[in-house]
Write an enzyme that holds these catalytic residues in place. Structure first.
Site, mmCIF file in Angstrom:
data_model
loop_
_atom_site.group_PDB
_atom_site.id
_atom_site.type_symbol
_atom_site.label_atom_id
_atom_site.label_comp_id
_atom_site.label_asym_id
_atom_site.label_seq_id
_atom_site.Cartn_x
_atom_site.Cartn_y
_atom_site.Cartn_z
ATOM 1 N N TRP A 287 0.798 -1.226 0.000
ATOM 2 C CA TRP A 287 0.000 0.000 0.000
ATOM 3 C C TRP A 287 0.831 1.277 0.000
ATOM 4 O O TRP A 287 0.388 2.293 -0.506
ATOM 5 C CB TRP A 287 -0.990 0.045 1.188
ATOM 6 C CG TRP A 287 -2.016 1.135 1.070
ATOM 7 C CD1 TRP A 287 -3.179 1.104 0.333
ATOM 8 C CD2 TRP A 287 -1.985 2.425 1.685
ATOM 9 N NE1 TRP A 287 -3.857 2.291 0.456
ATOM 10 C CE2 TRP A 287 -3.145 3.117 1.284
ATOM 11 C CE3 TRP A 287 -1.084 3.057 2.536
ATOM 12 C CZ2 TRP A 287 -3.424 4.411 1.708
ATOM 13 C CZ3 TRP A 287 -1.363 4.346 2.954
ATOM 14 C CH2 TRP A 287 -2.529 5.003 2.544
ATOM 15 N N ASP A 288 2.034 1.274 0.533
ATOM 16 C CA ASP A 288 2.791 2.517 0.687
ATOM 17 C C ASP A 288 4.245 2.366 0.238
ATOM 18 O O ASP A 288 5.158 2.899 0.852
ATOM 19 C CB ASP A 288 2.732 2.972 2.148
ATOM 20 C CG ASP A 288 3.134 4.428 2.333
ATOM 21 O OD1 ASP A 288 2.943 5.223 1.393
ATOM 22 O OD2 ASP A 288 3.648 4.780 3.404
ATOM 23 N N LEU A 289 4.462 1.651 -0.870
ATOM 24 C CA LEU A 289 5.838 1.381 -1.280
ATOM 25 C C LEU A 289 6.343 2.497 -2.198
ATOM 26 O O LEU A 289 6.337 2.380 -3.421
ATOM 27 C CB LEU A 289 5.961 0.027 -1.972
ATOM 28 C CG LEU A 289 7.404 -0.478 -2.085
ATOM 29 C CD1 LEU A 289 8.068 -0.554 -0.723
ATOM 30 C CD2 LEU A 289 7.466 -1.829 -2.776
ATOM 31 N N HIS A 290 6.804 3.569 -1.579
ATOM 32 C CA HIS A 290 7.468 4.655 -2.288
ATOM 33 C C HIS A 290 8.967 4.553 -2.038
ATOM 34 O O HIS A 290 9.443 3.697 -1.285
ATOM 35 C CB HIS A 290 6.909 6.015 -1.856
ATOM 36 C CG HIS A 290 6.888 6.221 -0.376
ATOM 37 N ND1 HIS A 290 8.025 6.477 0.361
ATOM 38 C CD2 HIS A 290 5.858 6.198 0.516
ATOM 39 C CE1 HIS A 290 7.703 6.624 1.632
ATOM 40 N NE2 HIS A 290 6.395 6.452 1.756
ATOM 41 N N ASN B 28 10.516 4.199 1.462
ATOM 42 C CA ASN B 28 10.221 2.979 2.209
ATOM 43 C C ASN B 28 10.969 1.774 1.660
ATOM 44 O O ASN B 28 10.528 0.626 1.820
ATOM 45 C CB ASN B 28 8.710 2.703 2.214
ATOM 46 C CG ASN B 28 8.010 3.426 3.353
ATOM 47 O OD1 ASN B 28 8.662 3.910 4.282
ATOM 48 N ND2 ASN B 28 6.692 3.495 3.292
#
Length: 295
Positions: free
Chosen positions: A195-198, A201
């Protein structure tokens, strides 16, 4: 003594109010409790992310690790579930967990080597894509929140707030996002999503060139996981290249991936509108370039 960085204190005071201040006030006691419970000793200065205090530690056998202390909410509650399912394949390995407090003991990665430091954003995008291919290959455990539940609620909330968008072109764009979501909402997928793999991260490690951290997991279609890498270090001219590269690396159906990426734009825009703020221009630019992207 546990050092609580001023930046973390400011974040919790800004977004958490009284509850945030209470959480920060309890961090020293919680840290001491788990240092003793898991037989850890501090091994460096405190670090922090958007919502967690991270303490470098050594285990009793000398193994390097980090103690992560965070509040438990609907996004963070599934983190240990996902990390156990991945078991170190593409993500930091979970060593210990306290479910009641959300406190985690994690494999220590190289905090000085961030993917975000790469000058070449195309290379960084491909790193994210390859990690997502590994992470989303895993079926989602039953305990996680599900995209199939989130999508209908998102559409209901969007219907309530889209009339507040004053600009007709922006309102039409977000309506097109909602229409795309309706097309795929009946098949939300069952893969384990980060969900938040930028870029921020993803850290370097000894056992692998790059590993993911800080998942906010849910079960769903891998196309829902592409958005952070489109927005990170935003460049409007690169949106279509990044989208094409990620869908190719993950072998995704482009139409479905586009629809679920537009769902992320809609989700973020609804959050903005519900807080009486305008949708972010970068998000709208992503939606515009993907909506008009040749199939």
């Amino acid at each position: 003594m546990i050092d609580i960085p001023d930046g973390l204190i400011a974040q919790y005071e800004r977004y958490g109010g009284e509850a945030g201040r209470a959480f920060v006030a309890g961090l020293p006691e919680r840290a001491e409790r788990f240092l003793e419970h898991w037989e850890l000793r501090l091994d460096g200065p405190s670090m922090y992310g958007r919502c967690a205090l991270v303490l470098p530690v050594l285990r009793a056998d000398g193994t390097r690790a980090v103690l992560k202390l965070q509040d438990v909410d609907e996004e963070t509650v599934g983190e240990p579930v996902a990390l156990r399912a991945w078991d170190g394949d593409g993500a930091a390995r979970l060593l210990e967990c306290d479910g009641a407090t959300g406190t985690l003991l994690l494999e220590r990665l190289d905090a000085g080597r961030l993917l975000n430091d790469l000058t070449d954003t195309r290379a960084a995008t491909l790193v994210v894509a390859r990690l997502l291919a590994r992470l989303t290959a895993v079926p989602a455990p039953a305990a996680l929140r599900r995209l199939g539940d989130l999508a209908p609620r998102l559409l209901d909330r969007a219907s309530a707030v889209l009339p507040r968008v004053p600009d007709p072109a922006e309102r039409r764009l977000l309506a097109d996002c909602a229409a795309a979501v309706r097309e795929v909402a009946g098949e939300p997928g069952d893969r384990l999503l980060h969900w938040d793999l930028h870029f921020e991260n993803v850290l370097g490690a000894d056992r692998a060139p790059w590993l993911a951290i800080d998942p906010k997991p849910l079960a769903g279609d891998p196309g829902f996981d592409l958005f952070p890498a489109l927005w990170n270090r935003f460049d409007a001219t690169e949106v279509r290249w990044r989208f094409d590269a990620m869908t190719a690396t993950l072998s995704l159906d482009r139409l479905r991936a586009r629809a679920w990426t537009l769902a992320r734009v809609l989700q973020n825009s609804v959050w903005q509108l519900e807080e009486s703020r305008t949708p972010l221009p970068e998000h709208l630019a992503i939606a515009e370039r993907l909506r008009d992207h040749p199939e």
